[in-house]
Design a protein around this motif. Structure first.
Motif, mmCIF file in Angstrom:
data_model
loop_
_atom_site.group_PDB
_atom_site.id
_atom_site.type_symbol
_atom_site.label_atom_id
_atom_site.label_comp_id
_atom_site.label_asym_id
_atom_site.label_seq_id
_atom_site.Cartn_x
_atom_site.Cartn_y
_atom_site.Cartn_z
ATOM 1 N N ASP A 303 0.813 -1.219 0.000
ATOM 2 C CA ASP A 303 0.000 0.000 0.000
ATOM 3 C C ASP A 303 0.846 1.269 0.000
ATOM 4 O O ASP A 303 0.302 2.375 -0.018
ATOM 5 C CB ASP A 303 -0.936 -0.001 1.214
ATOM 6 C CG ASP A 303 -1.937 -1.151 1.166
ATOM 7 O OD1 ASP A 303 -2.370 -1.504 0.050
ATOM 8 O OD2 ASP A 303 -2.258 -1.704 2.230
ATOM 9 N N PRO A 314 -0.866 12.416 -4.100
ATOM 10 C CA PRO A 314 -2.290 12.715 -4.302
ATOM 11 C C PRO A 314 -2.896 13.431 -3.104
ATOM 12 O O PRO A 314 -2.494 13.178 -1.960
ATOM 13 C CB PRO A 314 -2.930 11.335 -4.461
ATOM 14 C CG PRO A 314 -1.820 10.421 -4.832
ATOM 15 C CD PRO A 314 -0.582 10.985 -4.220
ATOM 16 N N ALA A 317 -3.753 12.039 0.734
ATOM 17 C CA ALA A 317 -2.921 10.909 1.151
ATOM 18 C C ALA A 317 -1.962 11.366 2.244
ATOM 19 O O ALA A 317 -1.690 12.550 2.386
ATOM 20 C CB ALA A 317 -2.151 10.361 -0.049
ATOM 21 N N SER A 319 1.990 11.097 3.807
ATOM 22 C CA SER A 319 3.293 10.856 3.191
ATOM 23 C C SER A 319 4.425 11.142 4.164
ATOM 24 O O SER A 319 4.229 11.814 5.187
ATOM 25 C CB SER A 319 3.460 11.708 1.937
ATOM 26 O OG SER A 319 3.462 13.073 2.302
ATOM 27 N N TRP A 367 4.149 7.479 0.111
ATOM 28 C CA TRP A 367 2.783 7.897 0.475
ATOM 29 C C TRP A 367 1.832 6.722 0.436
ATOM 30 O O TRP A 367 2.119 5.688 -0.177
ATOM 31 C CB TRP A 367 2.291 9.036 -0.422
ATOM 32 C CG TRP A 367 2.108 8.667 -1.877
ATOM 33 C CD1 TRP A 367 3.026 8.764 -2.873
ATOM 34 C CD2 TRP A 367 0.917 8.144 -2.488
ATOM 35 N NE1 TRP A 367 2.506 8.338 -4.069
ATOM 36 C CE2 TRP A 367 1.197 7.956 -3.857
ATOM 37 C CE3 TRP A 367 -0.363 7.828 -2.018
ATOM 38 C CZ2 TRP A 367 0.256 7.436 -4.764
ATOM 39 C CZ3 TRP A 367 -1.306 7.322 -2.921
ATOM 40 C CH2 TRP A 367 -0.983 7.136 -4.274
ATOM 41 N N TRP A 368 0.718 6.888 1.113
ATOM 42 C CA TRP A 368 -0.324 5.849 1.148
ATOM 43 C C TRP A 368 -1.671 6.504 1.387
ATOM 44 O O TRP A 368 -1.748 7.618 1.897
ATOM 45 C CB TRP A 368 -0.027 4.826 2.242
ATOM 46 C CG TRP A 368 0.088 5.434 3.614
ATOM 47 C CD1 TRP A 368 -0.932 5.600 4.517
ATOM 48 C CD2 TRP A 368 1.258 6.013 4.203
ATOM 49 N NE1 TRP A 368 -0.450 6.226 5.637
ATOM 50 C CE2 TRP A 368 0.882 6.495 5.478
ATOM 51 C CE3 TRP A 368 2.593 6.162 3.792
ATOM 52 C CZ2 TRP A 368 1.790 7.118 6.340
ATOM 53 C CZ3 TRP A 368 3.489 6.776 4.650
ATOM 54 C CH2 TRP A 368 3.086 7.245 5.908
ATOM 55 N N ARG A 369 -2.712 5.815 0.990
ATOM 56 C CA ARG A 369 -4.073 6.313 1.197
ATOM 57 C C ARG A 369 -4.468 6.091 2.652
ATOM 58 O O ARG A 369 -4.139 5.045 3.215
ATOM 59 C CB ARG A 369 -5.061 5.581 0.282
ATOM 60 C CG ARG A 369 -4.694 5.732 -1.171
ATOM 61 C CD ARG A 369 -5.802 5.334 -2.117
ATOM 62 N NE ARG A 369 -5.310 5.465 -3.487
ATOM 63 C CZ ARG A 369 -5.225 6.618 -4.136
ATOM 64 N NH1 ARG A 369 -5.616 7.745 -3.554
ATOM 65 N NH2 ARG A 369 -4.726 6.663 -5.364
ATOM 66 N N GLU A 371 -7.129 5.262 4.069
ATOM 67 C CA GLU A 371 -7.946 4.082 4.400
ATOM 68 C C GLU A 371 -7.106 2.808 4.423
ATOM 69 O O GLU A 371 -7.550 1.776 4.888
ATOM 70 C CB GLU A 371 -9.149 3.942 3.460
ATOM 71 C CG GLU A 371 -8.830 3.667 2.011
ATOM 72 C CD GLU A 371 -8.614 4.931 1.163
ATOM 73 O OE1 GLU A 371 -8.356 6.015 1.750
ATOM 74 O OE2 GLU A 371 -8.679 4.818 -0.073
ATOM 75 N N LYS A 372 -5.858 2.889 3.942
ATOM 76 C CA LYS A 372 -4.978 1.720 3.944
ATOM 77 C C LYS A 372 -4.134 1.611 5.210
ATOM 78 O O LYS A 372 -3.446 0.620 5.419
ATOM 79 C CB LYS A 372 -4.040 1.757 2.723
ATOM 80 C CG LYS A 372 -4.759 1.665 1.386
ATOM 81 C CD LYS A 372 -5.368 0.296 1.195
ATOM 82 C CE LYS A 372 -5.908 0.128 -0.219
ATOM 83 N NZ LYS A 372 -6.553 -1.182 -0.384
#
Ligand code: ADP
Ligand code: MG
Length: 378
Positions: A303, A314, A317, A319, A367-369, A371-372
């Protein structure tokens, strides 16, 4: 010498063990050997009829002791065990009528395959005709038809373990208990026997309690996993729920790889790590984390995405600045070992094998979303 039975009426067809599975219930189960900590401490767990339940955990976490308590090889210090609602805590092993399979095949070397498999039926004084029929049936189930007259030494390790499995199910046991049965086999054989065990579980339909310390094996085989940690159950659930919704850092680390950020603060919708303030979706906070105490944020490597200079993270997100420490080629993907943040926390990201613009030593942004990510108890 008894005459060979020559039935004038064909016996009613009977299959190996298609009895409805047994529910196994552990209630406050404890085993204390008088060491610093009990081997098993207050374990409560309901294994449903026909379920494939795996007891997973590191070496010494109490898996074998729990299995031996279910089998009656060990006596309980406290708690109760019941089968289909009937308390079996005081029953000796042979009255519990369980099938057992261990890592060492424990076949009788001086007996043929058929004699080994027939052994539990002989002990139960089953007639010769019925024994012959059951042995043939179960050898077909484990795909060893025609090997009846071989001795164990004439078989491969995998075949010997299939004989042991046939012997463990031939008498239609209440449930099958398996303690690291594939531990002695090499990787390829292991995965083919995993498929066999899965198929046999489906065909036989009885309750299986399977012990392993191998998380991939547990994820692959189980309806549910009970994860053990120091004699206690850390978390119980489907493989998906343990992987995707770990309650604790122990669970997150034991099932798969994680980037771990030990948090210094958290509010309703933000968390703080070093000098980063990250957005938080309260639905990703585990219930044990929301109960208070120390918490960590975990993100799976698959993720975590990487942007190099000029690239944009994005909107929305989270980071962190990082450096690439190492790159590994895994065939279908590559992994980057990362040094995260100011303190150089070790982390990992996964990226496409075709992406070749990354190099060791390069500063990047990971980076990651939101919700992850998941907030777990430490
Ligand atoms: P696992 O199967 O998860 O590796 P075990 O159930 O074998 O773990 O062991 C759990 C703990 O209980 C370990 O600390 C182990 O040393 C201890 N233990 C197991 N059997 C005995 C015994 N017969 N006497 C004393 N301690 C034991
Ligand atoms: Mg063990």
């Amino acid at each position: 010498m008894p005459a060979t039975p020559s039935p004038t009426v064909a016996p009613a067809p009977e299959s190996v063990a298609p009895r409805a599975g047994t529910q196994i219930r552990l209630n406050g189960v404890t085993k204390d050997y008088g060491l610093a900590v009990p081997a098993v401490a207050d374990v409560s767990l309901t294994i449903e009829p026909g379920e494939f339940m795996t007891l997973l955990g590191p070496s010494g976490s109490g898996k074998t002791t729990t299995l031996n308590l279910i089998a009656g090889f060990e006596t309980l210090t406290a708690g109760t065990i019941s089968f289909n609602g009937a308390d079996v805590s005081a029953l000796p092993p042979h009255k519990r009528n369980l099938g057992m399979l261990f890592q060492n095949y424990a076949l009788f070397p001086h007996m043929t395959v058929a004699q080994n498999v027939a052994y539990p039926l002989r002990e139960r004084r089953v007639s010769r005709a019925k024994t012959a029929r059951k042995v043939a049936e179960v050898l077909e189930l484990v795909q060893l038809t025609g090997r009846d007259d071989n001795y164990p030494a004439q078989l491969s390790g995998g075949q010997q373990q299939r004989v042991a499995l046939a012997r463990a199910i031939v008498f239609g046991p209440t449930a099958l208990l398996l303690d690291e049965p594939l531990g002695a086999l090499d990787r390829n054989l292991r995965s083919s026997l995993q498929l066999e065990i899965q198929r046999i579980h489906r065909e036989v339909g009885s309750t299986f309690v399977f012990v392993t310390h191998d998380q991939e094996e547990a994820m692959n085989l189980s309806d549910r996993i009970a994860l053990f940690n120091d004699g206690r159950i850390e978390q119980v659930g489907t493989p998906e729920s343990l992987y995707e919704a770990p309650e604790t850092l122990f669970t997150a680390r034991f099932l798969g790889d994680s980037n771990v950020f030990q948090l210094s603060g958290s509010a309703d919708d933000t968390v703080v790590w070093e000098d980063n303030v990250w957005a938080l979706d309260s639905r990703t906070v585990s219930s044990r984390a929301s109960a208070g105490g120390q918490v960590a944020l975990v993100v799976r490597p698959e993720d975590v995405h990487i942007v190099t200079d000029g690239g944009a993270v994005p909107a929305g997100a989270n980071s962190v600045a990082a450096t690439i420490r190492d790159i590994g080629y895994m065939g279908s993907y590559r992994t980057a070992a990362l040094s995260l943040g100011r303190g150089g926390t070790v982390g990992r990201a996964r990226f496409d094998a075709m992406q070749t613009d990354l190099s060791v030593g390069q500063p990047i942004v990971a980076w990651w979303r939101i919700e992850k990510q998941r907030v777990v108890a430490v």
